[in-house]
Design an enzyme around this catalytic site. Structure first.
Site, PDB file in Angstrom:
ATOM      1  N   ASP A  66      -0.021  -3.750   6.300  1.00 53.18           N
ATOM      2  CA  ASP A  66      -1.494  -4.490   5.422  1.00 53.18           C
ATOM      3  C   ASP A  66      -1.985  -5.202   4.252  1.00 53.18           C
ATOM      4  O   ASP A  66      -0.783  -4.332   3.176  1.00 53.18           O
ATOM      5  CB  ASP A  66      -2.903  -3.161   5.682  1.00 53.18           C
ATOM      6  CG  ASP A  66      -4.159  -4.071   5.199  1.00 53.18           C
ATOM      7  OD1 ASP A  66      -4.298  -4.793   5.967  1.00 53.18           O
ATOM      8  OD2 ASP A  66      -4.771  -2.876   4.528  1.00 53.18           O
ATOM      9  N   GLU A  67      -1.677  -6.269   4.240  1.00 55.87           N
ATOM     10  CA  GLU A  67      -2.145  -6.688   2.597  1.00 55.87           C
ATOM     11  C   GLU A  67      -0.724  -6.542   2.144  1.00 55.87           C
ATOM     12  O   GLU A  67      -0.871  -6.520   0.929  1.00 55.87           O
ATOM     13  CB  GLU A  67      -3.637  -5.884   1.966  1.00 55.87           C
ATOM     14  CG  GLU A  67      -4.806  -6.045   3.155  1.00 55.87           C
ATOM     15  CD  GLU A  67      -5.660  -5.289   1.899  1.00 55.87           C
ATOM     16  OE1 GLU A  67      -6.635  -6.363   2.184  1.00 55.87           O
ATOM     17  OE2 GLU A  67      -6.076  -4.255   1.043  1.00 55.87           O
ATOM     18  N   THR A  68       0.129  -6.870   2.241  1.00 57.36           N
ATOM     19  CA  THR A  68       0.887  -7.061   1.318  1.00 57.36           C
ATOM     20  C   THR A  68       0.634  -8.228   0.795  1.00 57.36           C
ATOM     21  O   THR A  68       1.009  -9.272   1.532  1.00 57.36           O
ATOM     22  CB  THR A  68       2.896  -6.762   2.321  1.00 57.36           C
ATOM     23  OG1 THR A  68       2.534  -5.450   3.008  1.00 57.36           O
ATOM     24  CG2 THR A  68       3.761  -7.121   1.311  1.00 57.36           C
ATOM     25  N   HIS A  97       1.040  -1.186   0.309  1.00 57.97           N
ATOM     26  CA  HIS A  97       0.077  -0.045  -0.077  1.00 57.97           C
ATOM     27  C   HIS A  97       1.066   1.044   0.294  1.00 57.97           C
ATOM     28  O   HIS A  97       0.441   2.560   0.991  1.00 57.97           O
ATOM     29  CB  HIS A  97      -0.726   0.002   1.016  1.00 57.97           C
ATOM     30  CG  HIS A  97      -2.151  -0.864   0.818  1.00 57.97           C
ATOM     31  ND1 HIS A  97      -3.130  -0.668   0.062  1.00 57.97           N
ATOM     32  CD2 HIS A  97      -2.478  -2.019   1.792  1.00 57.97           C
ATOM     33  CE1 HIS A  97      -3.890  -1.219  -0.060  1.00 57.97           C
ATOM     34  NE2 HIS A  97      -3.464  -2.222   0.946  1.00 57.97           N
TER      35      HIS A  97
END
Length: 846
Positions: A522-524, A436
C-alpha cells in the site's frame, strides 16, 4: 570504597536534577482552534494555538520545544514576517513549535497566539492536533505531557467548509429526517427471522419447545460445535444443557451427504414439533446453522423457549467474507480481538485480516527478532529511536501508553488463532511492505546499532532493511520520509523469510495452518530508491531491470517466490498488482500483467467516487487477479458516519453510514453509487468510459472485505462505535444473494426498511447482550418542520426518541417523542436503545 560511594551519590543527584524541568509541569495551558478552511482561496486551513502561562513564574524565552501530532502537513503562516514561535516538521505526523529570537517569554498569566497553515482541511473533531508535550533543551530525552490542552469546537461555516466555495458544511437534521422518511416501521413478527438473509427460509406449522432437559446429539466430527451450541443454550436457558455423540437427541447436529450438497458452506436448518435439525457436510457449515438457530431463541418463559417451525436452506454468495482491523496505528488488546471474533462469527464472516505492522507500530512477537516489538512495538519521546519509535496519533511522550505501545506475544497470537478456529474464522496476518514499514525499519536499525556496538557486524547486517547511504527523497501520504524498505538489500529478503517462517510456525502450533499471507503493497511514494547506491548496483548488474520503476515488480516477484515456496498464496493491497510506467511523458499506474496468472489476490480499496479510480477493482479482476472488494466508498468503516463536526472518523474517501455497506452492488457498483467523496450527489457522467466487469472478471471476484483503520481509535469503545452497526450491512451483502432492487427505488426502499427494522429491533438488542454489550453507534434523530410544528424520526425503528423543551440534556426518563411538537423554545432530541443507552443529542430552536 568510600570514593566509589561518593561518585554514585553524585550520579544520583545529577539524575534527579536532570529530571526536574525548569518550569512547572502543569504550568502551561494550550488551546487550538480552526479559524477558517479554504484559506487564501486554497485547499488550506488557518488555525491557531494559544499558549498560556498559568503560573506565577515567568515562562522562559528559549530552551524548549513543544511537540504534537497532527494529520495535516503544517507550515508557518506565510503572511507573518517575524513570528515569535514557528512550527516545524520532524517526521510523519510529528510537529514542533519552537521559539525564535522574537519570543520574549511569557509573564505570569500571559498568552501568545501561534498561527499555522496546514494542507487540505480540518472539519471534524478527530482531525485536531493531539498529544502535545514539551521538551527542555537541557534534557532532550525527556518529554512532559501538556495536560491542560483543549480543542475549541468549530461552529461557524468558515470553520466547517472544506474550501471557500463549499456550500455544504454539515449533514443537516433536515437531511437526516428526509433520509429516514423512506423507512417504514415494520412489526417485529413480520420481519425475517434469520440474518443475514438466507437463500430460503419458510415458516412451517408447529413449534418446538426447548428446555434444559433437551440433549444435543452430534455427529462425531461436530463435537466442538456441539459444545459451542451447548454454551449458547445454557446461557439462554439459565441451566446446563448436555451433549451426546450420536443421533438420539431433540437437537441434532448431523452430517449432510455430499451428494445432496449444492455449494460450499451450504447448511440446512429445520425446526418442527419433534426436534431441531442442523445439517452440513462440514463442521463449518453446521456452525453457520448454529448461528442461524441462535437467532430463533427468545427469552425463556417458565424455563422453556418456544421456537416456531421453520425450514432453512442456505449458503453464502461469496466464499471470502472478511473484516480487516488495523492494530498498528493504535493498539487493541487481545481481549478486544476476541470480542470482535465473536461478532464476526455471529454474522457468518469467515476471515479476520490482522494488519499488525505499519509505520507507527509492529504488533506481533517474532522469535529471534525481539527488537520488532521492544522497539517497533513501543512509542514515546526519543532522541534517536533506538529504544522506541516516535509518538503518533497523540500517544504522547511516555512510552507507557495504551494506544501506541503494545503487541501480541507468541502465546497471545496462538490464543487468537485457536479462538478464531473454533468459530471457523481464518486469521490472515499482514506484514506491510515495502512502504508503511517504518516500525520494522527502525527496529532493525536498533538491532544493527546493538550488534555493531557488540562488535558483531554480521549479526548487525543480517536483517537490515535500510541502506544508510540511500539519499532518496520522498514523502509518504502520512508525511514519512523514511518508511520504505530498501528492495535492493539481500537482508530485506532474509527478514521476510524469517518473519514468514515464524508466522507459519505459530499457525502450525495453533492448529490453524497458514495457507495465505498478506504482504502489503500500500501507498509506496514516488521518489523511493532513486538515489540508493544498493539499488543502482542492482540495476547496473541486471539485464531485465532498467529503471527504478522496475524494482517494484522485481520486489514482489521475490516476495511471491518466498511465500509460494512455503505453500502460501500471496495476498496484497491493490498497488501490489500495479506497476508504474509513463504515458505521454507522465507517470501512470497500470495493471501488472505478470502476477494475475500466479494466483495473486489483492484488496482493492481505491474506489473514491468521483476520484477517477472507480473501476480499478474490475480492471484487476479482468486482468486475472483474485480480487477482494474492499472499497473505501462503502467498506472503510473508519470513515465518519456523516458530515458532522462531532462524528468521529476520517472522511477523505467519503462518509460511510449504515446504508452504504448495504446498498453496494458487488458486480456492478456503478448502479447504486449515489454520492461523491464529499457527500455531494454523484453525476451520472462519473462512470462514462469506465471498465465494466467481464464474465471472466466476475469469476475472479473472491469476496468482500470491510476495513477499520485505527488512526482515530483511541479505545475499544471507539472501535466498536465505528464498526457497529455498519458491519451488518457488509455481512448482508457478502452472504445474501444478489438483490433484486438494483435499479428499483421503491424495491430498494422496502429492502432498506426491512434491514433497518431488523437492525434496530433484533440485532442491536442482541449486540447489547453479547459479551456484556458492544458500544454500537446509536444514530442521531432526524428533525423536520411542518405546519409550524417540529417533527422527529429515527433511522432504526425500535429505538426510542426522547426530548426536552427546557434545554436540558434528555435522559432515559425524558418524554418519549410520539407526535409533532408545537411548543416554542429550545428542543433537544436524543435517541435511546432498549437498554437505556443514549446517542448524541441534537438541538433545534423553535
Amino acid at each position: 570504597m568510600h570514593q566509589r560511594f561518593t561518585f554514585i551519590l553524585l550520579l544520583l543527584s545529577f539524575s534527579a536534577f536532570a529530571q526536574t524541568p525548569p518550569f512547572p509541569r502543569n504550568g502551561l495551558k494550550l488551546k487550538w482552534e480552526v479559524k477558517e478552511n479554504g484559506f487564501m482561496g486554497e485547499a488550506k486551513t488557518l488555525s491557531v494555538f494559544t499558549l498560556t502561562n498559568t503560573t506565577k513564574k515567568a515562562f522562559p524565552a528559549t530552551g524548549w520545544t513543544i511537540y504534537y501530532n497532527f494529520i495535516r502537513f503544517t507550515t508557518p503562516l506565510r503572511t507573518e514576517t517575524s513570528p515569535a514561535v514557528v512550527p516545524g516538521h520532524i517526521n510523519g505526523h510529528l510537529y514542533t513549535l519552537k521559539p525564535t529570537s522574537a519570543f520574549k517569554g511569557l509573564a505570569p498569566g500571559d498568552s501568545i497566539q501561534i498561527s499555522i497553515e496546514s494542507g487540505a482541511w480540518v472539519t471534524n473533531i478527530t482531525d485536531a492536533p493531539d498529544g502535545p508535550y514539551i521538551v527542555w533543551d537541557d534534557a532532550p530525552a525527556k518529554g512532559y505531557a501538556i495536560a491542560d490542552y483543549t480543542v475549541v469546537p468549530s461552529t461557524q461555516d468558515k470553520q466547517l467548509r472544506r474550501q471557500a466555495n463549499d456550500t455544504q458544511v454539515r449533514t443537516s437534521l433536515e437531511d437526516i429526517y428526509k433520509r429516514n422518511s423512506v423507512i417504514r416501521d415494520i412489526p417485529e413478527d413480520q420481519l425475517p427471522r434469520i440474518f443475514p438473509t438466507p437463500e430460503s427460509a419458510n415458516n412451517t406449522s408447529g413449534a418446538f419447545t426447548l428446555d434444559a432437559r433437551d440433549v444435543i446429539a452430534y455427529h462425531p466430527e461436530f463435537k466442538q460445535e456441539a459444545a459451542y451450541l451447548a454454551a449458547i443454550l445454557t446461557e439462554a436457558l439459565g441451566k446446563p444443557v448436555k451433549t451426546a455423540e450420536g443421533s438420539e437427541g431433540s437437537v441434532v447436529l448431523g452430517k449432510l451427504l455430499k451428494k445432496e450438497k449444492t455449494a460450499p458452506d451450504s447448511y440446512t436448518l429445520n425446526v418442527n414439533n419433534d426436534k431441531v435439525a442442523l445439517y452440513g457436510t462440514s463442521a463449518g457449515e453446521v456452525f453457520y446453522a448454529i448461528q442461524s438457530f441462535r437467532q430463533l431463541l427468545k427469552t425463556p418463559e417458565n424455563g422453556v423457549i418456544t421456537i416456531a417451525g421453520i425450514d432453512v436452506k442456505d449458503k453464502p454468495r461469496f466464499g471470502y467474507r472478511a473484516f480487516m482491523i488495523d492494530v498498528s496505528r493504535n493498539f487493541q488488546t487481545k481481549a478486544e480481538i476476541l470480542r470482535i471474533l465473536d461478532v464476526l462469527a455471529l454474522y457468518k464472516l469467515n476471515v479476520l485480516h490482522l494488519h499488525m505492522s505499519d509505520d507507527e507500530g509492529w504488533r506481533i512477537e517474532i522469535p529471534g527478532l525481539p527488537e520488532l516489538t521492544e522497539v517497533g512495538g513501543r512509542r514515546g519521546h526519543s532522541v534517536d529511536e533506538l529504544e522506541m519509535i516516535q509518538p503518533s496519533y497523540g500517544s504522547g511522550p511516555d512510552v507507557n501508553n495504551t494506544t501506541g505501545t503494545g503487541w501480541y506475544t507468541k502465546a497471545d497470537y496462538i490464543e487468537i488463532l485457536r479462538y478464531a478456529k473454533t468459530r471457523h474464522i481464518k486469521v490472515i496476518p499482514e506484514v506491510e511492505m515495502p512502504g508503511h514499514a517504518r516500525a520494522a525499519i527502525k527496529a532493525m536499525d536498533a538491532r544493527y546499532a546493538k550488534f555493531m556496538k557488540a562488535g558483531n557486524a554480521q549479526a548487525a547486517n543480517e536483517y537490515r532493511l535500510s541502506d544508510p547511504d540511500d539519499k532518496s527523497q520522498y514523502r509518504s501520504v502520512q508525511e514519512w520520509k523514511d518508511n520504505v524498505i530498501n528492495v535492493g538489500l539481500p537482508s530485506t529478503y532474509k527478514f521476510i523469510e524469517k518473519v514468514t517462517d515464524e508466522l507459519v510456525a505459530m499457525h502450525k502450533e495453533a492448529g490453524a495452518p497458514l495457507d495465505i499471507i498478506h504482504m502489503g503493497g500500500d501507498e509506496t511514494p514516488a521518489g523511493v530508491w532513486e538515489r540508493s547506491p544498493v539499488c543502482q548496483r542492482l540495476l547496473d548488474s541486471s539485464e531485465t531491470l532498467h529503471t527504478v520503476d522496475d524494482l517494484w515488480p522485481y520486489f514482489y516477484d521475490k516476495v511471491a517466490q518466498i511465500v509460494n515456496k512455503r505453500g502460501l498464496q500471496l495476498y496484497g493491497w491493490e498497488e501490489a498488482g500495479m506497476r508504474r510506467t509513463k504515458r505521454d511523458g507522465r507517470d501512470v499506474m497500470i495493471v501488472n500483467p505478470d502476477f494475475g496468472p500466479r494466483n495473486f489476490m489483492v484488496d482493492v480499496w481505491n474506489n473514491v467516487m468521483g476520484g477517477g479510480m472507480e473501476d480499478l477493482s474490475y480492471r484487476l479482476a479482468n486482468g486475472g487477479y483474485k480480487v477482494v472488494l474492499s472499497g473505501v466508498s462503502n467498506y472503510y468503516f473508519d470513515m465518519a458516519y456523516l458530515r458532522d463536526y462531532y462524528e468521529p472518523g476520517f472522511y477523505w474517501g467519503g462518509y460511510v453510514d449504515l446504508d452504504k455497506p448495504f446498498y453496494f452492488i458487488p458486480l456492478d457498483l456503478y448502479k447504486n453509487s449515489k454520492e461523491d467523496g464529499a457527500g455531494n450527489p454523484l453525476p451520472a457522467s462519473t462512470f462514462v468510459g469506465k471498465d465494466r466487469l467481464t464474465e471472466y472478471g466476475a469469476g475472479n471476484i473472491t469476496g468482500i472485505q470491510s476495513a477499520l483503520w485505527a488512526e482515530t481509535l483511541k479505545s475499544p469503545q471507539a472501535l466498536e462505535y465505528l464498526l457497529l452497526p455498519k458491519l451488518l450491512g457488509m455481512a448482508e451483502r457478502a452472504w445474501a444473494k444478489d438483490p433484486e432492487w438494483t435499479k428499483d427505488e421503491a424495491g430498494y426502499n422496502e429492502a432498506w426498511s426491512i434491514f433497518a427494522n431488523v437492525t434496530g429491533k433484533k440485532e442491536l438488542p442482541r449486540l447489547a447482550k453479547l459479551n456484556g454489550g458492544y458500544n454500537y453507534r446509536i444514530p442521531t434523530a432526524g428533525v423536520g418542520l411542518a405546519d409550524g410544528k417540529v417533527l422527529a424520526n429515527v433511522q432504526l425503528p425500535g429505538l426510542v426518541i426522547r426530548y426536552t423543551v427546557d434545554g436540558k440534556e434528555p435522559d432515559a426518563k425524558s418524554a418519549v417523542y410520539s407526535a409533532p411538537i408545537a411548543q416554542k423554545g429550545t428542543i433537544r432530541f436524543r435517541v435511546f436503545d432498549q437498554q437505556g443507552r443514549g446517542g448524541r443529542t441534537v438541538t433545534v430552536q423553535h
